[in-house]
Motif scaffolding. Structure first.
Motif, PDB file in Angstrom:
ATOM      1  N   SER A 218     -70.387 -11.804-148.607  1.00 35.46           N
ATOM      2  CA  SER A 218     -71.451 -12.581-148.637  1.00 35.46           C
ATOM      3  C   SER A 218     -71.226 -13.526-147.161  1.00 35.46           C
ATOM      4  O   SER A 218     -70.276 -13.992-146.964  1.00 35.46           O
ATOM      5  N   SER A 219     -72.355 -13.960-146.443  1.00 33.92           N
ATOM      6  CA  SER A 219     -72.098 -15.207-145.425  1.00 33.92           C
ATOM      7  C   SER A 219     -72.101 -16.530-146.272  1.00 33.92           C
ATOM      8  O   SER A 219     -72.564 -16.610-147.672  1.00 33.92           O
ATOM      9  N   ALA A 220     -71.740 -17.366-145.282  1.00 38.45           N
ATOM     10  CA  ALA A 220     -71.773 -18.674-145.965  1.00 38.45           C
ATOM     11  C   ALA A 220     -72.984 -19.307-146.601  1.00 38.45           C
ATOM     12  O   ALA A 220     -73.192 -20.044-147.478  1.00 38.45           O
TER      13      ALA A 220
ATOM     14  N   GLY B  21     -75.220 -17.279-148.225  1.00 40.40           N
ATOM     15  CA  GLY B  21     -75.497 -16.514-149.700  1.00 40.40           C
ATOM     16  C   GLY B  21     -76.120 -15.029-148.925  1.00 40.40           C
ATOM     17  O   GLY B  21     -76.668 -14.330-150.015  1.00 40.40           O
TER      18      GLY B  21
ATOM     19  N   ASP C 123     -61.309  -9.063-144.069  1.00 40.49           N
ATOM     20  CA  ASP C 123     -62.354  -8.325-145.180  1.00 40.49           C
ATOM     21  C   ASP C 123     -62.139  -7.036-145.112  1.00 40.49           C
ATOM     22  O   ASP C 123     -62.094  -6.381-146.283  1.00 40.49           O
TER      23      ASP C 123
ATOM     24  N   LEU D 249     -64.887 -11.678-154.042  1.00 40.30           N
ATOM     25  CA  LEU D 249     -66.056 -12.149-153.269  1.00 40.30           C
ATOM     26  C   LEU D 249     -65.447 -12.565-151.785  1.00 40.30           C
ATOM     27  O   LEU D 249     -64.573 -13.661-151.742  1.00 40.30           O
ATOM     28  N   SER D 250     -65.592 -11.839-150.616  1.00 38.54           N
ATOM     29  CA  SER D 250     -65.404 -12.156-149.383  1.00 38.54           C
ATOM     30  C   SER D 250     -66.414 -13.271-148.886  1.00 38.54           C
ATOM     31  O   SER D 250     -67.570 -12.587-148.763  1.00 38.54           O
ATOM     32  N   LEU D 251     -66.149 -14.440-148.505  1.00 35.89           N
ATOM     33  CA  LEU D 251     -66.994 -15.357-147.991  1.00 35.89           C
ATOM     34  C   LEU D 251     -66.724 -15.577-146.432  1.00 35.89           C
ATOM     35  O   LEU D 251     -65.876 -16.156-146.189  1.00 35.89           O
ATOM     36  N   SER D 252     -67.910 -15.153-145.694  1.00 31.15           N
ATOM     37  CA  SER D 252     -67.788 -14.808-144.458  1.00 31.15           C
ATOM     38  C   SER D 252     -68.125 -16.208-143.837  1.00 31.15           C
ATOM     39  O   SER D 252     -69.136 -16.568-144.096  1.00 31.15           O
TER      40      SER D 252
ATOM     41  N   ARG E  70     -79.309 -11.140-151.918  1.00 29.10           N
ATOM     42  CA  ARG E  70     -77.957 -11.851-152.669  1.00 29.10           C
ATOM     43  C   ARG E  70     -77.061 -11.000-153.136  1.00 29.10           C
ATOM     44  O   ARG E  70     -77.540  -9.561-153.397  1.00 29.10           O
TER      45      ARG E  70
ATOM     46  N   ALA F 268     -62.672 -17.324-142.998  1.00 29.27           N
ATOM     47  CA  ALA F 268     -62.895 -16.560-144.136  1.00 29.27           C
ATOM     48  C   ALA F 268     -62.440 -16.720-145.424  1.00 29.27           C
ATOM     49  O   ALA F 268     -60.758 -16.860-145.393  1.00 29.27           O
TER      50      ALA F 268
END
Length: 265
Positions: free
Chosen positions: A55-57, A59, A75, A218-221, A231, A255
């Protein structure tokens, strides 16, 4: 890459602020908990069902309809390594249509790693589709590393069922929708234990609503995507938010890689 939080015991000698983790370190870091550490209501079937998303920062789960626009090199590395020990890779029909999934899903190195540990050289592959709205001539079916398993419903179109039955094993898991409890039961009956799901959002939504997901990776990019990327969870009418416990966290180049255990509803 450095570990900021260490999850279930996995043999890492110095997990906190560990730099430059090897592939084996990361596989150990993401090892599922033992049976005595699992939720009692889910451990009876012997499965550990893990979902992996990016997901991007802000969402967004996709950029222009695909998730790969959000991934970083770290990632992508974790994406491959999470497949390595899996017994089965579980995906929804929408994900296959958007991402392809044709050909080998693990590398030659991953195959060698699996074979050295007595595992089949390639994980099984299972696809969830309630309607069987799938193309039997897509590369997912024409060049599979293993014969796919399609989990569907008794109400699916008979013609589609016949066409797909030529290129895949078809198993009913419900009447109007493929039910997570039935999906778990089918996978357990086939001897699978570590179920690695890469989506999509509707599949995660169904498992979350049923209380049958065990883990979310969850990878938060470090990106702001904007737009209408959706989402990581969709199609679920949750009576209340599902609680999760953070059990592992890694960081690289801004990340974050978050490992959550889904707690009992």
């Amino acid at each position: 890459m450095r570990a900021l939080v260490h999850p279930y015991p996995s043999g890492l000698a110095s997990p906190t602020l560990t730099a430059d983790l090897t592939d084996d370190d990361l596989v150990a870091f993401y090892a599922p908990p033992g049976p005595d550490q699992r939720r009692g209501d889910l451990s009876r079937d012997g499965l550990w069902v893990r979902f992996n998303f990016v997901s991007s920062a802000d969402g967004a789960a996709t950029v222009r309809g695909r998730s790969d626009g959000l991934g970083t090199p770290a990632d992508q590395r974790l994406f491959a390594l999470l497949r390595r020990p899996a017994d089965v890779i579980l995906v929804g029909a929408g994900t296959v249509r958007a991402e392809g999934y044709g050909g080998d899903l693990v590398s030659a190195e991953d195959r060698a790693w699996r074979e050295s540990r007595g595992l089949p050289s390639h994980p099984a592959v299972a696809l969830v589709s309630g309607s069987l709205d799938l193309d039997p001539e897509s590369t997912f079916f024409t060049s599979p590393p293993v014969r796919p398993l399609v989990l569907t419903t008794t109400g699916a179109d008979a013609g589609r069922r016949a066409a797909l039955g030529e290129v895949a094993d078809i198993v009913d898991c419900g009447t109007h929708q493929a039910e997570p409890a039935r999906i778990r039961a089918v996978l357990a009956e086939r001897g699978h234990r570590l179920v690695h799901s890469e989506g999509g959002p509707t599949l995660l939504g169904a498992f979350t609503a049923a209380g049958l997901a065990d883990e979310l990776c969850l990878s938060l990019s470090p990106l702001l995507a904007g737009g209408a990327g959706g989402r990581i969870i969709a199609g679920a009418d949750l009576a209340r938010p599902s609680r999760m416990d953070l059990v592992g966290m890694l960081e690289e180049d801004g990340a974050l890689f978050l490992r959550y255990r889904v707690t009992a509803p």
